[in-house]
Design a protein around this motif. Structure first.
Motif, PDB file in Angstrom:
ATOM      1  N   GLU A 179       0.819  -1.202   0.000  1.00 56.14           N
ATOM      2  CA  GLU A 179       0.000   0.000   0.000  1.00 56.14           C
ATOM      3  C   GLU A 179       0.864   1.268   0.000  1.00 56.14           C
ATOM      4  O   GLU A 179       0.811   2.067  -0.922  1.00 56.14           O
ATOM      5  CB  GLU A 179      -0.939   0.004   1.204  1.00 56.14           C
ATOM      6  N   THR A 180       1.640   1.450   1.045  1.00 57.02           N
ATOM      7  CA  THR A 180       2.636   2.514   1.022  1.00 57.02           C
ATOM      8  C   THR A 180       3.946   1.759   1.186  1.00 57.02           C
ATOM      9  O   THR A 180       4.193   0.847   0.438  1.00 57.02           O
ATOM     10  CB  THR A 180       2.417   3.514   2.173  1.00 57.02           C
ATOM     11  N   ASN A 181       4.756   2.113   2.203  1.00 56.74           N
ATOM     12  CA  ASN A 181       5.847   1.190   2.492  1.00 56.74           C
ATOM     13  C   ASN A 181       5.341   0.058   3.374  1.00 56.74           C
ATOM     14  O   ASN A 181       6.058  -0.859   3.725  1.00 56.74           O
ATOM     15  CB  ASN A 181       7.048   1.919   3.105  1.00 56.74           C
ATOM     16  N   ILE A 182       4.076   0.168   3.765  1.00 53.01           N
ATOM     17  CA  ILE A 182       3.441  -0.858   4.599  1.00 53.01           C
ATOM     18  C   ILE A 182       2.790  -1.906   3.693  1.00 53.01           C
ATOM     19  O   ILE A 182       2.133  -1.564   2.706  1.00 53.01           O
ATOM     20  CB  ILE A 182       2.344  -0.224   5.477  1.00 53.01           C
ATOM     21  N   TYR A 196       6.478   9.670  16.842  1.00 51.70           N
ATOM     22  CA  TYR A 196       7.635   8.856  17.192  1.00 51.70           C
ATOM     23  C   TYR A 196       7.313   7.548  17.905  1.00 51.70           C
ATOM     24  O   TYR A 196       8.231   6.827  18.291  1.00 51.70           O
ATOM     25  CB  TYR A 196       8.594   9.694  18.044  1.00 51.70           C
ATOM     26  N   ALA A 197       6.038   7.236  18.126  1.00 52.14           N
ATOM     27  CA  ALA A 197       5.725   6.005  18.846  1.00 52.14           C
ATOM     28  C   ALA A 197       6.264   4.804  18.075  1.00 52.14           C
ATOM     29  O   ALA A 197       6.210   4.759  16.846  1.00 52.14           O
ATOM     30  CB  ALA A 197       4.222   5.879  19.040  1.00 52.14           C
ATOM     31  N   GLU A 203      10.159  12.038   8.970  1.00 50.68           N
ATOM     32  CA  GLU A 203      10.333  10.607   8.777  1.00 50.68           C
ATOM     33  C   GLU A 203      10.385   9.857  10.100  1.00 50.68           C
ATOM     34  O   GLU A 203      10.728  10.408  11.138  1.00 50.68           O
ATOM     35  CB  GLU A 203      11.551  10.313   7.913  1.00 50.68           C
ATOM     36  N   ASP A 204       9.986   8.636  10.032  1.00 54.33           N
ATOM     37  CA  ASP A 204      10.019   7.740  11.177  1.00 54.33           C
ATOM     38  C   ASP A 204      11.491   7.551  11.572  1.00 54.33           C
ATOM     39  O   ASP A 204      12.294   7.131  10.745  1.00 54.33           O
ATOM     40  CB  ASP A 204       9.395   6.400  10.749  1.00 54.33           C
ATOM     41  N   PRO A 205      11.863   7.865  12.829  1.00 51.15           N
ATOM     42  CA  PRO A 205      13.281   7.768  13.205  1.00 51.15           C
ATOM     43  C   PRO A 205      13.824   6.341  13.107  1.00 51.15           C
ATOM     44  O   PRO A 205      15.037   6.156  13.031  1.00 51.15           O
ATOM     45  CB  PRO A 205      13.306   8.277  14.647  1.00 51.15           C
ATOM     46  N   GLU A 245       3.061   7.689   5.774  1.00 50.96           N
ATOM     47  CA  GLU A 245       2.780   6.401   5.137  1.00 50.96           C
ATOM     48  C   GLU A 245       2.261   5.351   6.101  1.00 50.96           C
ATOM     49  O   GLU A 245       1.730   4.330   5.692  1.00 50.96           O
ATOM     50  CB  GLU A 245       4.039   5.880   4.434  1.00 50.96           C
ATOM     51  N   ARG A 246       2.454   5.576   7.395  1.00 48.22           N
ATOM     52  CA  ARG A 246       1.935   4.596   8.348  1.00 48.22           C
ATOM     53  C   ARG A 246       0.740   5.152   9.123  1.00 48.22           C
ATOM     54  O   ARG A 246       0.340   4.611  10.135  1.00 48.22           O
ATOM     55  CB  ARG A 246       3.035   4.181   9.325  1.00 48.22           C
ATOM     56  N   THR A 247       0.210   6.284   8.665  1.00 50.70           N
ATOM     57  CA  THR A 247      -0.768   7.005   9.472  1.00 50.70           C
ATOM     58  C   THR A 247      -2.153   7.037   8.830  1.00 50.70           C
ATOM     59  O   THR A 247      -2.271   7.197   7.620  1.00 50.70           O
ATOM     60  CB  THR A 247      -0.293   8.461   9.695  1.00 50.70           C
ATOM     61  N   VAL A 248      -3.181   6.870   9.659  1.00 53.31           N
ATOM     62  CA  VAL A 248      -4.566   7.111   9.236  1.00 53.31           C
ATOM     63  C   VAL A 248      -5.090   8.237  10.118  1.00 53.31           C
ATOM     64  O   VAL A 248      -4.958   8.171  11.335  1.00 53.31           O
ATOM     65  CB  VAL A 248      -5.453   5.857   9.439  1.00 53.31           C
TER      66      VAL A 248
END
Lengths: 459, 574
Positions: free
Chosen positions: B138-141, B240-241, B269-271, B279-282
């Protein structure tokens, strides 16, 4: 839709009229109430069921009866005719001109309840507004599209401050603001003050005023801010103008809301205000912003008076939860003769970080602001200590901070009612004050900024 | 088909509604506004309407749809921003301009977009609900396509290829399966069993990770008055979670805040993975001025989406900002229904609703043939009136959540951010997580933590005395405590969410910072015993270096700390 008329008032209870035999009154539809003496009032449907409609009356219900009073249902919601001609005009709280000018005639009529701005079409507010007031510009920066209320108390100069902001507000190097001013339940004296000042400074030409005075019907106050914001949205999003909306006094608005809720015998929430007050206030305050693809913006400065300076009172409390910060006025500073009496410690601008910095104000802005806060907060803490142990007991370092806090109030906070400081003036003033503190204590500013801006003040 | 009989605000009463069900979705009037049945009595139904009701009138038609409020689950969820009833706000904007007009009817997931489906199951495989049929990048997910609930048996056909979300990709025991499935939001998605907590959900915030950690699959509450930094904390968590998927619900809050997330997340970006955060967010955005009933629905929409990603085996973190606005929406609807009010006008079932919501968090064995473990962690902001947490929403929340991050207006006024009060906050997951911290950070990490807490506690006691007699009157040992706790507060607990380096602090760095400060204390204490001058300690240059540690990048921290420790050792002894 067809206009329907009824002569079937069943009950008048406070500002609410119950009309029988009405089959299909629409929710929020406007009505006209024709009293036995021929006088006309406006109203709005609050609740509708088959055979009965509850109507709130924008005006006094004195003289209404259950026999001859006629109610005319318009078939549509409250719409305001809008045009650029409104600039320079004065209206009452229900949108009727009171400056002896002609009524506004326009094909464009907009529902005053507005629709919610799609969060997806919003843009991040990021343009610095210079108000010329150091405590706001340097420490609680206002940006275009923000809603930043002034929390005041009866007897403090919030009106003077509002006028000064309206007069001085500019976006650097860009066009001036037009001001939409809505007064709810303010006194004649206050209204005259605003009018005079607007006329004197020529600001009236680029202003639209809606005035509901304290002697005007209280329920009308529910309309006033919505008329103002509808006008503001039109000027901003259709006519590309930068609009500053000043709403005063929101406390009177909330009281009108409570009056209606009480008349409808709703379950009261805190201090008798209705449980939906948060939602209701948000439909006012959220009508500020900048949106993608439109040049115009709406910035709001609502003013409210906190009963007994209580910031946890439902009105300031719910307002603070919706607005993007608050400017808090302090009676202590006022007593010391300091104007504007802004207490910077409880004040906050949430959008400040978006509107300051190198390209927008100056590179040292954030550091200066933090350092001023830290220094003043420390000085204020020390005052409490001094009250107990006496100034003699303090060390050299602490005495400097104490003096810094005093100077901060007298020189940085305090300024003239017509004194328009640029942001550079304000920041330089900050650096000048820092020279009272030991250099090693200036931890919040960057060393290179100190070299560039601060060193020259040190003797 | 029923008929509108009465209207008052967001609530309407319909007649002729026999045969309708509780929680069924209906369409009202010529604009076909969406509503949900929330009470039934004989042939009348009370309906909460998800859109502005101006203009509705008695006699308007009410259409039944036969189905409850559902969300669409499938590829296209990530990077999206929905309103409370899962309407995509970007599509609404294309249709109705900058304002949200009424009666916009758009599908939640794009019907036209084609996704590359790679089948991982084969024809003839025997599968049950929750098993993975294939994947969509889907994205990088990787979006795993699961066998929907109520479907099991032999795969009769399945094929890779490009599909829209409504195309058939497989047939299982005669039932067609598409990339998209639907689920009623008010019902928790099933799982096999709940497991005990093992790992922390890390946030990169020192006060949370070191002092009051939340477990993966746990629930936390952040109550606080306005201006204390609830939203900044929630947004830092969303950024950052240490979760695979983030669901962020803006429930009855500011429009500009959602814009902030929408502008910043694609750039950040995700650290850990170095991929764009978006890309990991809704996102679910139902701002305060959007209809109140849709606000009530928004938290359910959010948690159902979170559970769906959990079922794929992901660790999901959900932030709800603010649950108080959700509770107020319930109160408003309840008031209009003329229900008997409970405390402060909230409905009597407030506590139950809160509990039901937070109980949908957890670390679970997901459905399917394999026993995969995944989690949903829930972090709810609470906005108590006047900042007084004795009110029902705060209390109802604290009864269920095991972590309490107490935001403090006094700290915020002093610009101490995050304004989380270290004396009043707590985490009940500490015991379960000790083993993890000992194994993964350092064996003495928990000891260090309690040592720091004890010092801070001691400081609070000393402050009472200082208020009366001034700090100079204290013995040197106690003045040292004040010095060190000032360092703990300013150089460790304070963290700048807007600073590039400081915004995210790795656990390793947290440990190094804390141990350096405590080392300073130990050496200074033994130095005092050996009669090293107190001024020598307080004017030590190492103090300034410790203060700057926050801004030292991860890779250099260890070296820097070693040097500081070395200098302390040499200068604090005779």
């Amino acid at each position: 839709m067809a206009i329907k008329e009824y002569q079937t008032v069943r009950e008048v209870f406070g500002p609410i009229v119950y009309v029988e035999g009405v089959d299909d009154a629409a929710y929020n539809e406007t009505v006209e109430i024709i009293m036995p003496n021929g006088e006309k009032k406006r109203g709005q449907v609050l609740e509708s069921s088959k055979g009965l409609a509850a109507v709130q009356v924008f005006g006094s219900t004195t003289g209404l009866d259950t026999k001859e009073t006629r109610i005319r249902f318009s078939g549509e919601t409250f719409r305001l005719p809008v045009s650029e001609e409104m600039l320079g005009r004065v209206f009452n709280g229900a949108g009727v001109p009171i400056d002896k000018g002609a009524p506004i005639i326009s094909k464009e009529k907009i529902d005053i309840n507005g629709a919610a701005i799609n969060p997806y079409s919003r843009q991040e507010p990021r343009d610095f507004i210079q108000t010329g007031i150091s405590t706001i510009d340097a420490l609680n920066t206002l940006v275009r599209g923000q809603k930043l209320p002034i929390f005041s108390t009866a007897g403090l100069p919030h009106n003077e401050l509002a006028v000064q902001i309206a007069r001085q507000a500019t976006v650097k190097g860009k066009e001036d603001f037009v001001v939409v001013f809505a007064a709810m339940g303010i006194t004649h004296a206050d209204a005259n003050f605003f009018m005079r000042d607007f006329e004197k400074t020529g600001a009236l030409e680029r202003s639209v005023l809606f005035l509901n005075l304290s002697s005007d019907p209280s329920i009308e106050r529910l309309l006033t801010p919505r008329l103002a914001l509808t006008t503001a949205e039109y000027l901003a999003f259709e006519k590309d103008m930068q609009v500053l909306v000043i709403l005063t006094d929101m406390t009177n608005y909330c009281d009108a809301l409570r009056e209606i809720a009480a008349a409808r015998q709703e379950v009261p929430g805190r201090r008798g205000y209705p449980g939906y007050m948060y939602t209701d206030l948000s439909t006012i305050y959220e009508r500020a912003g900048t949106v993608a693809g439109k040049k115009g913006t709406v910035t709001q400065i609502p003013i409210l008076t906190m009963p007994e300076e209580d910031i946890t009172h439902p009105i300031p409390d719910l307002t603070g939860y919706i607005t993007e910060g608050q400017i808090v006025l302090s009676r202590d500073l006022h007593r010391k003769g300091i104007y504007p009496n802004i207490d910077v410690l409880p004040s906050l601008s949430r959008l400040m970080s978006l509107g300051i910095g190198d390209a927008k104000t100056r590179e040292d802005h954030s550091g200066v602001s933090n350092q001023l806060y830290a220094g003043y907060a420390e000085g204020r803490d020390l005052r409490n200590l001094v009250a107990v142990v006496g100034e003699e007991a303090l060390g050299e370092r602490d005495k400097k901070f104490l003096a810094f806090a005093d100077a901060f109030e007298k020189r940085f906070v305090n300024q003239g009612k017509n004194e328009n400081r640029t942001i550079e003036d304000s920041l330089d003033l900050g650096w000048e004050l820092f020279s009272m503190l030991p250099e090693s204590e200036l931890k919040r500013v960057k060393p290179e900024h100190y070299e560039k801006y601060g060193k020259k003040y040190r003797k | 088909m029923g008929m509108l009989a009465k209207i008052s605000g967001p609530l309407i009463v319909g007649k002729g509604m026999k045969g309708s069900q509780i929680n069924e979705i209906v369409r009202i009037g010529k604009d076909r506004l969406m509503g949900e049945i929330i009470a039934l009595k004989e042939d009348t139904a009370s309906i909460q309407v998800y859109e502005d009701t101006s203009g509705l009138k008695p006699g308007d038609a009410i259409e039944s749809t036969g189905s409850p409020l559902e969300v669409e689950l499938g590829p296209g969820l990530l990077k999206s921003v929905f309103d409370g009833i899962q309407r995509p706000l970007d599509v609404i904007r294309e249709k109705s301009g900058i304002f949200i007009e009424r009666g916009v009817d758009v599908p939640s997931l794009d019907r036209k977009k084609k996704w590359e489906f790679v089948a991982t199951a084969k024809k003839g495989d025997s599968v049950k609900a929750g098993d993975v049929l294939g994947t969509v990048q889907e994205t990088n997910i990787v979006h795993k396509i699961l066998v929907p609930n109520g479907v099991s048996g032999k795969i009769e056909s399945i094929s890779s290829g490009k599909y829209t979300v409504i195309d058939e990709v497989a047939v299982i025991s005669g039932k067609k399966v598409t990339l998209m499935q639907k689920w009623p939001v008010r019902k928790a998605r099933p799982f096999k069993e709940k497991k005990p907590f093992e790992k922390p959900l890390l946030s990169g915030m020192r006060i949370l990770d070191t002092m009051f950690p939340i477990a993966e699959g746990g629930a936390a509450a952040i109550p606080g008055p306005f201006g204390s930094g609830k939203t900044v904390t929630q947004q830092s968590l969303a950024k950052y979670a240490s979760a695979d998927i983030i669901v962020y619900i803006g429930c009855g809050e500011r429009g500009n805040e959602m814009t902030e997330v929408l502008t910043q997340f694609p750039e950040l970006e995700d650290p850990r993975t170095k991929k764009p955060l978006m890309e990991r967010t809704v996102l679910i955005a139902n701002t305060s001025n959007m209809p109140v009933a849709a606000r009530e629905a928004s938290v359910y929409t959010g948690i159902t989406i979170a559970e769906y990603f959990r079922d794929m085996g992901y660790n999901v973190a959900l932030m709800a900002d603010s649950t108080s606005r959700w509770a107020e929406a319930m109160r408003e609807i309840s008031g209009r229904l003329e229900e008997m009010p409970g405390e402060e006008g909230y409905p009597a079932y407030l506590g139950r609703k809160l509990a039901e919501f937070y109980e949908r968090a957890g670390r679970v064995v997901v459905q399917g043939t394999k026993d995969n473990i995944a989690s949903v962690s829930v972090i709810g902001a609470v906005s108590p009136a006047g900042g007084d947490i004795s009110e029902p929403v705060s209390q109802g929340t604290l009864r269920i959540t095991k972590v309490f991050w107490a935001l403090d207006a006094a700290l915020a006024r002093r610009r101490h951010y995050p304004a989380i009060n270290w004396l009043r906050s707590y985490s009940l997951y500490q015991d379960e997580l000790n083993a993890w911290f000992d194994a993964n950070v350092s064996p003495d990490f928990m000891q260090m933590r309690s040592k720091a807490m004890n010092l801070l506690q001691k400081e609070a006691e000393l402050q009472n005395i200082v208020q009366l007699i001034g700090p100079d009157a204290l013995p040197e040992k106690e003045r040292l405590v004040l010095e060190v706790t000032k360092m703990l507060r300013e150089d460790f607990l304070q963290q700048n969410a807007y600073d590039e380096v400081d915004a995210y602090c790795s656990l390793k760095k947290q440990q190094l910072m804390l141990s350096t400060i405590l080392h300073f204390y130990d050496k200074a204490l033994s130095g005092l015993e050996q009669e090293v001058a107190f001024e020598k300690i307080t004017s030590s240059k190492e103090k300034d270096r410790i203060a700057r540690l926050k801004r030292v990048p991860d890779k250099d921290v260890e070296k820097e700390c070693k040097e500081i420790v070395k200098n302390i050792d040499s200068s604090f002894s005779r």
